[in-house]
Write an enzyme that holds these catalytic residues in place. Structure first.
Site, PDB file in Angstrom:
ATOM      1  N   GLY A 135      32.590 -15.643   2.657  1.00  0.00           N
ATOM      2  CA  GLY A 135      31.297 -16.307   2.421  1.00  0.00           C
ATOM      3  C   GLY A 135      30.744 -15.937   1.066  1.00  0.00           C
ATOM      4  N   ASP A 136      29.665 -16.612   0.684  1.00  0.00           N
ATOM      5  CA  ASP A 136      28.993 -16.368  -0.604  1.00  0.00           C
ATOM      6  C   ASP A 136      29.887 -16.642  -1.801  1.00  0.00           C
ATOM      7  OD1 ASP A 136      26.802 -15.388   0.908  1.00  0.00           O
ATOM      8  OD2 ASP A 136      27.784 -13.438   1.040  1.00  0.00           O
ATOM      9  N   ASN A 149      21.859 -18.609   9.029  1.00  0.00           N
ATOM     10  CA  ASN A 149      22.523 -17.421   8.481  1.00  0.00           C
ATOM     11  C   ASN A 149      23.060 -17.695   7.074  1.00  0.00           C
ATOM     12  OD1 ASN A 149      24.384 -19.218   9.591  1.00  0.00           O
ATOM     13  ND2 ASN A 149      25.713 -17.661  10.466  1.00  0.00           N
ATOM     14  N   GLY A 166      23.133 -19.178   3.166  1.00  0.00           N
ATOM     15  CA  GLY A 166      22.171 -19.295   2.069  1.00  0.00           C
ATOM     16  C   GLY A 166      22.895 -19.867   0.873  1.00  0.00           C
ATOM     17  N   HIS A 167      22.703 -21.158   0.625  1.00  0.00           N
ATOM     18  CA  HIS A 167      23.400 -21.802  -0.478  1.00  0.00           C
ATOM     19  C   HIS A 167      22.468 -21.926  -1.678  1.00  0.00           C
ATOM     20  CE1 HIS A 167      26.426 -23.747   2.530  1.00  0.00           C
ATOM     21  NE2 HIS A 167      26.610 -22.457   2.354  1.00  0.00           N
ATOM     22  N   GLY A 216      18.990 -10.594   1.456  1.00  0.00           N
ATOM     23  CA  GLY A 216      18.734  -9.739   0.296  1.00  0.00           C
ATOM     24  C   GLY A 216      19.596  -8.478   0.298  1.00  0.00           C
ATOM     25  N   GLN A 268      29.532 -19.958   5.369  1.00  0.00           N
ATOM     26  CA  GLN A 268      30.291 -18.695   5.487  1.00  0.00           C
ATOM     27  C   GLN A 268      31.721 -18.876   4.927  1.00  0.00           C
ATOM     28  OE1 GLN A 268      28.626 -19.656   8.790  1.00  0.00           O
ATOM     29  NE2 GLN A 268      26.838 -18.821   7.775  1.00  0.00           N
ATOM     30  N   PRO A 283      22.533  -5.845  -0.379  1.00  0.00           N
ATOM     31  CA  PRO A 283      23.550  -5.751  -1.435  1.00  0.00           C
ATOM     32  C   PRO A 283      24.910  -6.090  -0.849  1.00  0.00           C
ATOM     33  CG  PRO A 283      22.674  -3.570  -0.882  1.00  0.00           C
ATOM     34  CD  PRO A 283      21.906  -4.566  -0.065  1.00  0.00           C
ATOM     35  N   LYS A 296      29.711 -21.956  -2.640  1.00  0.00           N
ATOM     36  CA  LYS A 296      29.946 -23.311  -2.109  1.00  0.00           C
ATOM     37  C   LYS A 296      28.801 -24.240  -2.443  1.00  0.00           C
ATOM     38  CE  LYS A 296      30.334 -21.550   1.982  1.00  0.00           C
ATOM     39  NZ  LYS A 296      30.443 -20.134   1.660  1.00  0.00           N
ATOM     40  N   ARG A 341      27.215 -23.018  28.553  1.00  0.00           N
ATOM     41  CA  ARG A 341      26.617 -24.225  29.149  1.00  0.00           C
ATOM     42  C   ARG A 341      25.182 -24.037  29.612  1.00  0.00           C
ATOM     43  NH1 ARG A 341      31.943 -24.976  32.633  1.00  0.00           N
ATOM     44  NH2 ARG A 341      31.431 -22.788  32.814  1.00  0.00           N
ATOM     45  N   LYS A 369      32.499 -17.971 -10.567  1.00  0.00           N
ATOM     46  CA  LYS A 369      32.040 -16.710 -11.169  1.00  0.00           C
ATOM     47  C   LYS A 369      33.092 -16.041 -12.057  1.00  0.00           C
ATOM     48  CE  LYS A 369      28.199 -15.335  -8.456  1.00  0.00           C
ATOM     49  NZ  LYS A 369      27.542 -14.279  -7.736  1.00  0.00           N
TER      50      LYS A 369
HETATM   51  P1  IMP Z   1      25.773 -13.811  11.939  1.00  0.00           P
HETATM   52  O1  IMP Z   1      26.394 -15.058  11.439  1.00  0.00           O
HETATM   53  O2  IMP Z   1      24.322 -13.679  11.543  1.00  0.00           O
HETATM   54  O3  IMP Z   1      25.994 -13.615  13.407  1.00  0.00           O
HETATM   55  O4  IMP Z   1      26.505 -12.571  11.224  1.00  0.00           O
HETATM   56  C1  IMP Z   1      27.852 -12.233  11.495  1.00  0.00           C
HETATM   57  C2  IMP Z   1      28.549 -11.760  10.222  1.00  0.00           C
HETATM   58  O5  IMP Z   1      28.676 -12.853   9.322  1.00  0.00           O
HETATM   59  C3  IMP Z   1      27.805 -10.670   9.450  1.00  0.00           C
HETATM   60  O6  IMP Z   1      28.773  -9.826   8.832  1.00  0.00           O
HETATM   61  C4  IMP Z   1      27.056 -11.436   8.387  1.00  0.00           C
HETATM   62  O7  IMP Z   1      26.766 -10.652   7.252  1.00  0.00           O
HETATM   63  C5  IMP Z   1      28.074 -12.519   8.067  1.00  0.00           C
HETATM   64  N1  IMP Z   1      27.459 -13.742   7.540  1.00  0.00           N
HETATM   65  C6  IMP Z   1      26.787 -14.685   8.219  1.00  0.00           C
HETATM   66  N2  IMP Z   1      26.394 -15.672   7.399  1.00  0.00           N
HETATM   67  C7  IMP Z   1      26.841 -15.351   6.174  1.00  0.00           C
HETATM   68  C8  IMP Z   1      26.778 -16.009   4.909  1.00  0.00           C
HETATM   69  O8  IMP Z   1      26.237 -17.108   4.741  1.00  0.00           O
HETATM   70  N3  IMP Z   1      27.382 -15.362   3.880  1.00  0.00           N
HETATM   71  C9  IMP Z   1      28.026 -14.188   4.030  1.00  0.00           C
HETATM   72  N4  IMP Z   1      28.107 -13.532   5.189  1.00  0.00           N
HETATM   73  C10 IMP Z   1      27.528 -14.122   6.261  1.00  0.00           C
END
Ligand code: IMP
Length: 426
Positions: free
Chosen positions: A17-18, A43, A45-46, A304, A226, A306, A21, A145, A333
């Protein structure tokens, strides 16, 4: 990626992820008629930079920043209505008009406040390092369900009856998990009253909308959230998110058949990052990690936090090419590496003294692997103004060639900065 033969393209994260995208979707959305988010929820963040403005989108597809694009939140997404409308209002405040071009699947499941309480309470028992946005518990309810769908929320009477039972169940679970927090039925009922009115005009059978668009010869871009290594089946389980982040999830989560998909673009950073717990074989330590983090601005767009940083891991990307069926790569990057004299690349692993060139299924084995590095020379020059491959220093081109060879998929884009125009199409 779009041409006469390719009208349905999926963009996925090919690491943890990150990968950037949001930027690739923003660039490709210019050529797309419809942009679909198909899994995950708030979850994600684009981050997209347009001129001197920065937008961080969590649930609304990044394509919304293109006035012509129709944007869809597919059935595979878990929708947090409260933050969705907050995001929508914020876009409105910034002059982005979404009227008549934003739709939500009536089959999508809804994240409710009790899901967030359960997410936080579960973290005390199993430390995954989730974003705390209620993602896991909402997908659990879907599979169990007992979920609440957008269609239910649109019918306030149905929703009220469901919620009484669901809130009671959630409170029993919270007690079992040793949490002192309790969900309030009043709060849930108030939320339904307030948001069902806003949801109704946006809710529809979006699978049909996407299917019709494809039959009418329109271009559809599917926006993953992700990354592959966070996929509930193919990722570093249990340190994963709760959805299928790999390209197969796109068909299910958008409500079309897999035969509609013509191409899959995997987005990779020129190095590696991960947020949350779990193995990260090429993780750098100390000064090198801080330098990558500072240069790359590696702090979570949602929480936020790190990010953990390390070198490019070709074993992970090769695996990602396989499990996603990637037809192309976008390397983002690259400019973050501009000042490094030497750049290690993880080419394979050693596990208990043996060569290992794939990602093991068992997370304990992946914790134990030792990366085998190859060190490539840095280029010591800024790449941020390159717009063609030929503008890049030879060492940067050699670096990209090596990544492509190791990964086993062609590089189609290289991103050299956060702005829309800082992109090289190969
Ligand atoms: P959840 O999706 O909040 O249940 O988190 C499960 C795992 O996925 C954790 O390690 C989060 O840090 C990671 N995660 C969830 N969404 C992202 C994302 O958009 N970018 C990077 N890691 C993510």
């Amino acid at each position: 990626m779009f041409d006469r033969k390719h009208s349905c393209v999926v963009v996925v994260g090919a690491q943890w992820g990150d990968e950037g995208k949001g930027k690739l979707v923003d660039v490709l959305a210019e050529q797309a008629d419809v942009v679909v988010r198909y899994q995950g929820g708030a979850n994600a963040g684009h981050t997209v930079v347009v001129g001197d403005r920065q937008f961080v989108l969590h649930q609304i597809p990044s394509g919304i920043l293109h006035a012509g694009a129709i944007c869809v939140v597919g059935n595979g997404v878990v929708l947090d209505p409260e933050t969705f409308f907050a995001e929508l209002d914020e876009l409105g405040g910034q002059g982005i008009d979404v009227a008549g071009r934003l739709f939500i699947s009536d089959r999508a499941h809804v994240v409710l406040p009790y899901h967030k309480l359960l997410d936080q309470a579960s973290e005390k028992h199993q430390q995954i390092g989730t974003t705390g946005r209620g993602i896991g518990p909402t997908y659990e309810d879907k599979i169990g369900r007992r979920g609440v769908r957008v269609a239910d929320l649109c019918r306030a009477e149905t929703a009220r009856a469901m919620l009484a039972e669901r809130v009671e169940r959630a409170n029993a679970l919270l007690q079992l998990l040793g949490s002192a927090q309790r969900a309030s039925l009043e709060e849930h009922l108030e939320l339904v009253e307030r948001l069902s009115v806003r949801l109704r005009p946006l809710a529809t059978d979006t699978g049909r909308l996407v299917f019709r668009a494809l039959r009418d010869g329109r271009r559809v871009l599917m926006e993953g959230a992700q990354g592959a290594l966070l996929d509930v089946d193919h990722g570093t389980y249990p340190f994963v998110t709760s959805s299928n982040t790999t390209a197969g999830g796109a068909a299910i989560g958008a409500g079309i058949g897999p035969t509609e998909i013509d191409g899959v673009l995997g987005v990779v950073k020129a190095y590696t990052t991960r947020v949350g717990n779990g193995p990260l074989p090429t993780e750098a330590k100390g000064e090198v990690e801080s330098r990558l983090r500072d240069l790359g601005g590696e702090f979570g767009a949602t929480t936020g936090r790190p990010r953990r940083c390390g070198w490019f891991d070709a074993t992970v990307v090769r695996y990602s090419v396989r499990v996603n069926g990637l037809t192309g790569l976008a390397v983002t990057k690259l400019d973050v590496l501009d000042s490094f004299d030497e750049i290690p690349v993880g080419v394979s692993y050693r596990l208990d003294g043996e060569e290992c060139d794939d990602v093991p299924s068992d997370v304990e084995l992946l914790e134990r692997v030792e990366p085998v590095y190859e060190t490539l020379p840095g280029w010591g020059k800024s790449t941020t103004s390159a717009r063609r491959l030929a503008d890049l220093p030879p060492q940067a081109r050699a670096y990209l060639d090596r990544l492509q060879d190791l990964a086993g998929a062609p590089i189609r884009y290289v991103s050299v900065g956060t702005r829309r125009d800082q992109i090289i199409e190969v």
